[in-house]
Design a protein around this motif. Structure first.
Motif, PDB file in Angstrom:
ATOM      1  N   ARG A  89       0.211  -4.550   5.486  1.00 12.42           N
ATOM      2  CA  ARG A  89      -0.900  -4.571   6.436  1.00 12.42           C
ATOM      3  C   ARG A  89      -0.565  -5.505   7.583  1.00 12.42           C
ATOM      4  N   VAL A 104      -8.042  -2.943   3.433  1.00 12.70           N
ATOM      5  CA  VAL A 104      -7.470  -1.611   3.243  1.00 12.70           C
ATOM      6  C   VAL A 104      -7.699  -1.220   1.791  1.00 12.70           C
ATOM      7  N   ILE A 123       0.702  -0.686   8.207  1.00 13.85           N
ATOM      8  CA  ILE A 123      -0.614  -0.148   8.525  1.00 13.85           C
ATOM      9  C   ILE A 123      -1.175  -0.921   9.711  1.00 13.85           C
ATOM     10  N   TYR A 173       0.846  -1.181   0.000  1.00 15.43           N
ATOM     11  CA  TYR A 173       0.000   0.000   0.000  1.00 15.43           C
ATOM     12  C   TYR A 173       0.888   1.241   0.000  1.00 15.43           C
TER      13      TYR A 173
END
Length: 355
Positions: free
Chosen positions: A42, A53, A73, A23
């Motif tokens: 993640r 996400v 995250i 991400y």
């Protein structure tokens, strides 16, 4: 769903792109960090609770590696809106881009895109590109026609830089999802709004006069006026969302008629019911009936399946109509282990010895 977890040194940012299990997160601009963006993964605890996400999510990041510009995250804030196709969170409006020519504007395709956009409950804006390639009479024709549909389109001409000022003001301080068929100039429009991007663009195919897909995934781009623009892959025909009862609310013409008069029945589908205030001679009424039949067919088939694994395969025609046909039955063969093969061989040898 929101994952609440303590962050030792909380960093906050917006997810700009999702590719595979990574991400790309833009950190908040009101703080000074050693890097503006981080490539994140993640946390496993989010995977365990099924926390997805998405592009547009506001996330909390922990354990940043500033040298490698990486992080993890650990928290996803609550979303104000959520789209499934394309997967975008916290969007404010949808911008549909269609070309007046190359490829030619198809009323049925445009109607289907508009109905799908209306079903998201987001603000819907419509742009007609390539204004410089058609006569002024044709531009006025489409503007008048779409006014009857309930829309006021913005005419765009990138070579002549017409319509860009109005569009830029409409995008200011909003997260806008831009969508439309392939080849209508979405990537070219984004390049004009954000020149530093230099997105790949594709010409219209000579065969069938259809556009080619140039965008492969959803990604957010920052505008100079503070807004965010989500580019999405081009579609030929989007899937119709919602139920048969909800379809009528996706037509501005129906909303206008129901505001002036009401139908005899509260659950009126505006098809063949008596004293219907909607049924009549207006242009997109055949589109409404066709979309209604498609949604009802889908609902009947979903009820028939009863939640069990479907034995039907979904097929979508060029006009976006959905049909189902039986799946081919495949027999699964499991290879026996080497130990089992040796045991079977030994049994054969023993039997031969006894004989």
């Amino acid at each position: 769903m929101t994952q609440d977890c303590p962050l030792s040194k909380p960093l906050w940012g917006t997810v700009l792109a999702v590719q595979a299990n990574y991400y790309r997160v833009r950190l908040t601009t009101d703080s000074v960090w050693p890097a503006e963006e981080l490539l994140c993964i993640r946390r496993s605890r989010l995977k365990k609770i099924g926390q997805q996400v998405m592009v547009g999510d506001q996330v909390g990041i922990e354990e940043p590696d500033w040298a490698g510009q990486r992080g993890a995250i650990a928290q996803v804030l609550s979303r104000t809106t959520q789209l499934s196709r394309p997967p975008v969170a916290n969007a404010n409006q949808l911008l549909l881009v269609f070309a007046l020519t190359e490829p030619d504007l198809d009323p049925y395709q445009l109607s289907r895109f508009l109905v799908t956009a209306e079903s998201t409950d987001l603000e819907v804006a419509l742009c007609l590109s390539k204004q410089d390639l058609v006569a002024p009479e044709q531009c006025r024709y489409w503007c008048d026609r779409l006014q009857q549909w309930g829309y006021s389109p913005t005419l765009l001409s990138l070579p002549l830089e017409q319509g860009l000022t109005i569009l830029t003001q409409h995008l200011q301080d909003k997260l806008t999802v831009i969508s439309g068929p392939s080849g209508v100039g979405k990537s070219s429009l984004i390049n004009r709004l954000i020149p530093a991007l230099n997105l790949a663009t594709g010409a219209v195919s000579d065969r069938g006069r259809k556009g080619r897909h140039t965008t492969r995934h959803v990604e957010l781009f920052e505008l100079t006026n503070g807004g965010l623009l989500a580019d999405t892959p081009g579609f030929s025909q989007p899937a119709l969302l919602g139920s048969a009862v909800e379809l009528a609310a996706c037509f501005p013409e129906i909303r206008q008629r129901l505001a002036q008069a009401s139908c005899q029945f509260n659950n009126c589908l505006h098809r063949d019911e008596p004293d219907c205030a909607v049924r009549g001679d207006w242009e997109r009424y055949p589109h409404y009936l066709e979309f209604l039949a498609e949604i009802q067919t889908r609902e009947i088939q979903q009820q028939a399946m009863g939640g069990a694994e479907s034995a039907l395969k979904r097929k979508t025609s060029d006009r976006g109509q959905t049909d189902y046909e039986p799946k081919l039955e495949l027999k699964k063969y499991r290879r026996s282990s080497r130990r089992s093969q040796q045991q079977d061989l030994q049994s054969l040898v023993d039997e031969a010895g006894e004989d």
